[in-house]
Design an enzyme around this catalytic site. Sequence first.
Site, PDB file in Angstrom:
ATOM      1  N   ASP A   6      25.738 -39.070 -70.507  1.00  0.00           N
ATOM      2  CA  ASP A   6      25.393 -37.667 -70.268  1.00  0.00           C
ATOM      3  C   ASP A   6      24.538 -37.632 -69.015  1.00  0.00           C
ATOM      4  OD1 ASP A   6      24.517 -35.070 -70.211  1.00  0.00           O
ATOM      5  OD2 ASP A   6      23.312 -35.179 -72.045  1.00  0.00           O
ATOM      6  N   GLU A 144      30.989 -30.941 -71.502  1.00  0.00           N
ATOM      7  CA  GLU A 144      29.811 -31.104 -72.349  1.00  0.00           C
ATOM      8  C   GLU A 144      29.939 -30.418 -73.714  1.00  0.00           C
ATOM      9  OE1 GLU A 144      26.567 -29.979 -69.824  1.00  0.00           O
ATOM     10  OE2 GLU A 144      26.760 -31.774 -68.571  1.00  0.00           O
ATOM     11  N   ASP A 167      25.899 -24.257 -75.354  1.00  0.00           N
ATOM     12  CA  ASP A 167      25.220 -25.397 -74.724  1.00  0.00           C
ATOM     13  C   ASP A 167      24.342 -24.915 -73.568  1.00  0.00           C
ATOM     14  OD1 ASP A 167      24.422 -27.772 -73.587  1.00  0.00           O
ATOM     15  OD2 ASP A 167      26.424 -28.469 -73.068  1.00  0.00           O
TER      16      ASP A 167
END
Length: 562
Positions: A6, A144, A167
């Site tokens: 990430d 994501e 998100d």
Amino acid sequence: MIVGIDLGTTHSLVGIYGDTGSQLFPNALGDVLTPSVVSVDESGVLVGQPARERLISHPQRTVANFKRWMGSSRETRLGDRSFRPEELSAMVLRSLVADAEAALGEPVREAVISVPAYFSDAQRKATRTAGELAGLKVERLVNEPTAAALAYGLQDREGEGRFLVFDLGGGTFDVSILELFDGVVEVHASTGDNYLGGEDFLDVMVEAFARDHALTLRDLAAHELAQLRRRLEQAKRSLGQDGSAAIEVSLQGRALEWRIDEARFSSLGEPLVQRMRAPVERALRDARLQPGQLDEIVLVGGASRMPQVARLVSRMFGRLPLRHVNPDQAVALGATVAAGLKARDERLEEIILTDVCPYTLGTQVSRREDNGQVRNGYFHPIIPRNSTVPVSREDDFYPMTAEQKQVRIDVYQGESPMVANNIKLGELNVPIAGHAAPEQRGVTVRFTYDVNGLLQVEVREHATGKVHELVLEQNPGLLGADEIRERLAALQALKVHPREQQENLQALARAERLYEEYLAQRTLLQEWIARFRSVLESQDTDLVDTHRRQLHQAMDELEAQA
């Protein structure tokens, strides 16, 4: 071994899908969160927490939030050289890879990297370039919100269901709607805002502080602004728990105090909260769903901890969201699942993951109006947004006049009917055979969008069958192959402080930051710094460890009393 990464605006994480499922690796300081901050000192490059501490003490040599610049040609000068966003991201990736190799005891050469669902073609290509500069083969870019859904184990749920992933990270906001059935994770819609995140809520706090104290922010020294942002960030984090927060800070020779409660913070951030509504509503429209047709709402991203975010979601959907996975770790955990899928881990072989193209992709066309006048600048979609990927679509185009010797194919992404309001990705000029019959004077344009969110454009001449491939020469955010090689060599020549020195570097950086912040204790802090540097020169590991613990304890007490 394929790792999942990430690469975040505020923090970055790395891990694998192993025998016990998803596993995240700690950095040299024992934390799985590595600040996405880079700093350059006299002897090399620092990444992570040591660099973050230097935002105040060495602001001209330190940079953060560079993920927001990916896909652009912006350069940041640190020390005696300038760095592009891809290079800064590559240094963060190199640090993460070192942590993974330390945990695994073997080299890491392949990765799946998460990107915001709403990242453009140029931003995705820049992310792949960052991986290449870090010595990685980027096996896949995973969106994501899709990664977050994998982290929640939604693919393991029995039966079918529809889920919205909300998100909100440090710098970007994404919304995706997914449907799950028979081991398939299918994304139906993705939208978002690449310039909306926790940093923007911090910005409104900074502006409010400046108004309350009649300060002009541009008049503040770089270290003063960094110090103010750090204190306000700490206040923002405590608001959700305590309901109010107070800070004291010395700026321009003035000792300033400020208090803010959750109600005022909510009022300051309300315009930002309202900006989140439009992407959510667009995703629902594109998926042809009503809020009541969703089975769950999943909240991820560190900034989603803010109470006003949960309130917005509860008002829009009439229910509380799922939050049982650490919002800072959800995307990274999902990226490891995506890495496991790529590696064909036998425990995941029954799972099929699909995604969508978040933007409409098309070209510019001209139209002949009723009065015979030709007007340019119209957008002609070829791949509509939220088409399931991989996808390949084509269309035929013809010259407007018999005298034309070539057609220009301009490639755009966006949702406006006029290209002036969309983003240009590149252009290609294709010759037209003058002797050919009218129906043979056209071209077929094919757009292919792959699972990594990367676009390929081919143009075939009807008359000759010759195929031209588009090179995105006009995009200033993209590096050419030769320049990538040059910058890779330059990065490899940079000295990076060894991983085993990170704890000592972080302790010194923290002490220097406190020296910058606390004027009354400067003599004492200078003594602590000099003593610890002397101990470091002894190279006695046990002595260094003891003094470092003592130094941190003393600094903890100093900050607690301040």
